[in-house]
Design a protein around this motif. Structure first.
Motif, short mmCIF file in Angstrom:
data_model
loop_
_atom_site.label_atom_id
_atom_site.label_comp_id
_atom_site.label_asym_id
_atom_site.label_seq_id
_atom_site.Cartn_x
_atom_site.Cartn_y
_atom_site.Cartn_z
N GLN A 10 71.09 82.20 3.62
CA GLN A 10 70.05 82.06 4.40
C GLN A 10 68.88 81.12 3.71
O GLN A 10 68.13 80.38 4.42
N ILE A 11 68.87 81.06 2.36
CA ILE A 11 67.99 80.15 1.58
C ILE A 11 68.40 78.74 1.88
O ILE A 11 67.56 77.97 2.24
N SER A 17 66.70 73.28 7.20
CA SER A 17 65.87 73.23 8.58
C SER A 17 64.36 72.56 8.25
O SER A 17 63.64 72.45 8.83
N GLY A 18 63.99 72.57 6.71
CA GLY A 18 62.76 71.99 6.25
C GLY A 18 61.76 73.22 6.10
O GLY A 18 60.72 72.77 6.02
N ILE A 19 62.13 74.42 6.27
CA ILE A 19 61.27 75.23 6.04
C ILE A 19 60.76 75.26 4.53
O ILE A 19 59.68 75.47 4.09
N TYR A 20 61.91 75.30 3.80
CA TYR A 20 61.64 74.94 2.25
C TYR A 20 61.70 73.55 1.96
O TYR A 20 63.04 73.05 2.01
N LYS A 21 60.72 72.86 1.70
CA LYS A 21 60.79 71.24 1.35
C LYS A 21 61.16 70.97 -0.06
O LYS A 21 60.69 71.80 -0.85
N PRO A 22 61.82 69.89 -0.37
CA PRO A 22 62.14 69.28 -1.72
C PRO A 22 60.69 69.57 -2.54
O PRO A 22 59.70 68.93 -2.04
N GLN A 44 69.44 87.07 -8.24
CA GLN A 44 69.53 86.04 -9.21
C GLN A 44 71.13 85.25 -9.14
O GLN A 44 71.13 84.08 -9.35
N LYS A 45 71.90 86.18 -8.64
CA LYS A 45 73.51 85.47 -8.51
C LYS A 45 73.35 84.42 -7.24
O LYS A 45 74.00 83.38 -7.44
N ALA A 46 72.55 84.87 -6.22
CA ALA A 46 72.30 83.94 -5.07
C ALA A 46 71.77 82.62 -5.80
O ALA A 46 72.11 81.33 -5.33
N PHE A 47 70.65 82.53 -6.31
CA PHE A 47 69.78 81.59 -6.71
C PHE A 47 70.63 80.81 -7.95
O PHE A 47 70.62 79.40 -7.74
N ASP A 48 71.57 81.32 -8.73
CA ASP A 48 72.26 80.66 -9.67
C ASP A 48 73.35 79.71 -8.96
O ASP A 48 73.68 78.61 -9.28
N LEU A 56 68.80 73.95 -5.88
CA LEU A 56 67.37 74.53 -6.45
C LEU A 56 67.56 74.20 -7.86
O LEU A 56 68.64 73.89 -8.72
N GLU A 57 66.37 74.23 -8.53
CA GLU A 57 66.31 73.92 -9.90
C GLU A 57 65.13 74.93 -10.49
O GLU A 57 64.12 75.30 -9.70
N ASN A 58 65.29 75.20 -11.83
CA ASN A 58 64.32 76.16 -12.31
C ASN A 58 63.28 75.64 -13.22
O ASN A 58 63.72 74.66 -13.99
#
Length: 417
Positions: A10-11, A17-22, A44-48, A56-58
């Motif tokens: 989902q993320i 789709s551009g909802i979350y942009k770089p 957290q597992k999904a993020f990893d 993604l980056e933290n």
């Protein structure tokens, strides 16, 4: 499917789709856990998972952000419609050989002597006369990309927040500046109302390609240039004028560097108009910034190659450069006509005209799902979903024989879209 995979999917859908942009921060692990009704370890597992895949980056203490794409343009294709440089097969190597021979005969080992950090004075004068620009705040660079890199170092602090871009825009600038702020383009330049709306106090720079825009091929109207110049004074920002292929624009309109030199950082690359191996260009900056820019350039590479400056100076003086440009213009126009005629045979493809330069910005009515394509996809130039069905077709990085075969290859590819 495990819940963490559903969350990751989902993320990822929102990123695609551009909802979350770089560069944008996504909701926290706690917020996601509450939204999905699960524990924080699952999120957290999904993020990893998405971090491992490069989405993604933290940032310690700040949260998780959508990662900017890290792309290097490579092509080993026989039919290369990606590379936006002129094929070296067109370059007059015999004339180049004569110039180099003459240089070595007359200067011997002095041909390798370094030039001042700002560049060979005679070369600067020649460029000033040829391009009709002032040389007082001019200095030589190793191509436009180095010019952009110098700007990024001069305006280092929070530059991603401080710079506004056209949408779409040059992919190299997106990657270098970690672009976040955009204004849409119309057929004659940016939407002025939206440009004015986006000009907050934090915007210090506006990056523009007004002569021949990359990738769309449009050119700014004089009216829009004048309005942008007025806005630069009103909102106190500098215009980065990337003069991309003005030699291939028939409209000889005033540039930003002519209209408002005190607010313009002008960049010109000779690599785009000769061959990619001639890594030379020049910048002109406002007087108040000149010393800082020159010191930053010196810190970067001390000086641009003296030998190439001597060569380019003679190439222009002897009239070979103008002769070469005329030849390339003719070839560009002929190839463009063939490609436009080809595109007309495919109702699913369209190209808005006029477009200058040696690329075409093409729209497909449906997504191009082919795994491998010989052109550059629209998503390289914009984070807006509307450009995912566009692509840039560059057509001058092949010799004549390969280009003719490339036309046949494009027929096959276009027929599968």
């Amino acid at each position: 499917m495990a819940l963490y995979k559903e969350i990751a999917d989902q993320i990822l859908d929102k990123i695609n789709s551009g909802i979350y942009k770089p560069g944008e921060k996504i909701p926290s692990i706690r917020q996601m856990a509450s939204e999905f009704g699960c524990n924080k370890l699952t999120v957290q597992k999904a993020f990893d998972t998405l971090k491992q895949k490069g989405y993604l980056e933290n940032m310690v203490g700040s949260g998780s952000f959508v990662k900017f794409p890290e792309k290097i343009s490579r092509t080993g294709d026989i039919f290369d419609f990606k590379t936006s440089y002129i094929s070296e097969s067109f370059f007059p190597y015999e004339k180049a050989r004569d110039i180099f021979t003459s240089l070595f005969d007359s200067e011997k080992t002095h041909a390798f002597s370094p030039s001042p950090v700002e560049g060979d004075p005679e070369f600067l004068n020649i460029l000033g006369r040829y391009y009709q620009v002032p040389i007082k705040q001019m200095f030589i660079i190793s191509g436009a990309q180095q010019g952009l890199d110098i700007i990024s170092k001069v305006f280092l602090t929070h530059i991603s927040d401080n710079i506004l871009f056209e949408d779409p825009t040059y992919s190299g600038a997106i990657s270098l500046f970690k672009a976040r702020n955009f204004v849409p383009l119309e057929l004659d330049g940016p939407d002025i109302k939206l440009l004015d709306k986006n000009l907050s106090a934090q915007i210090k720079l506006f990056y523009a390609m007004p002569a021949v825009h990359n990738p769309t091929g449009i050119s700014y109207s004089l009216e829009k240039k004048e309005k942008i110049a007025q806005l630069s004074k009103k909102h106190h920002f500098y215009i980065i004028e990337d003069d991309y292929l003005s030699e291939f624009n028939e409209n000889n309109l005033p540039r930003f560097v002519d209209i408002c030199p005190e607010k313009t950082i002008y960049i010109k690359s000779l690599s785009q108009t000769t061959v990619s191996g001639i890594r030379l260009g020049f910048m002109i900056v406002p007087e108040s910034l000149y010393d800082k820019f020159l010191y930053t350039k010196y810190s970067s590479d001390i000086a641009s190659t003296g030998l190439l400056q001597k060569f380019a100076k003679m190439f222009i003086i002897q009239g070979y450069y103008e002769e070469y440009i005329k030849k390339i213009r003719k070839t560009t126009n002929n190839r463009k006509k063939k490609l436009i005629q080809l595109i007309k045979n495919y109702p699913g493809l369209s190209v808005s005209l006029p477009q200058s330069g040696y690329s075409l910005w093409i729209k497909s009515k449906k997504p191009v799902t082919l795994a491998s394509v010989p052109w550059t996809r629209g998503e390289n130039f914009s984070f807006s979903p509307e450009f995912k069905n566009y692509f840039r077709l560059s057509f001058m990085h092949m010799n004549d024989k390969t280009f003719e075969k490339g036309i046949i290859y494009l027929k096959e590819i276009f027929g599968r879209i």
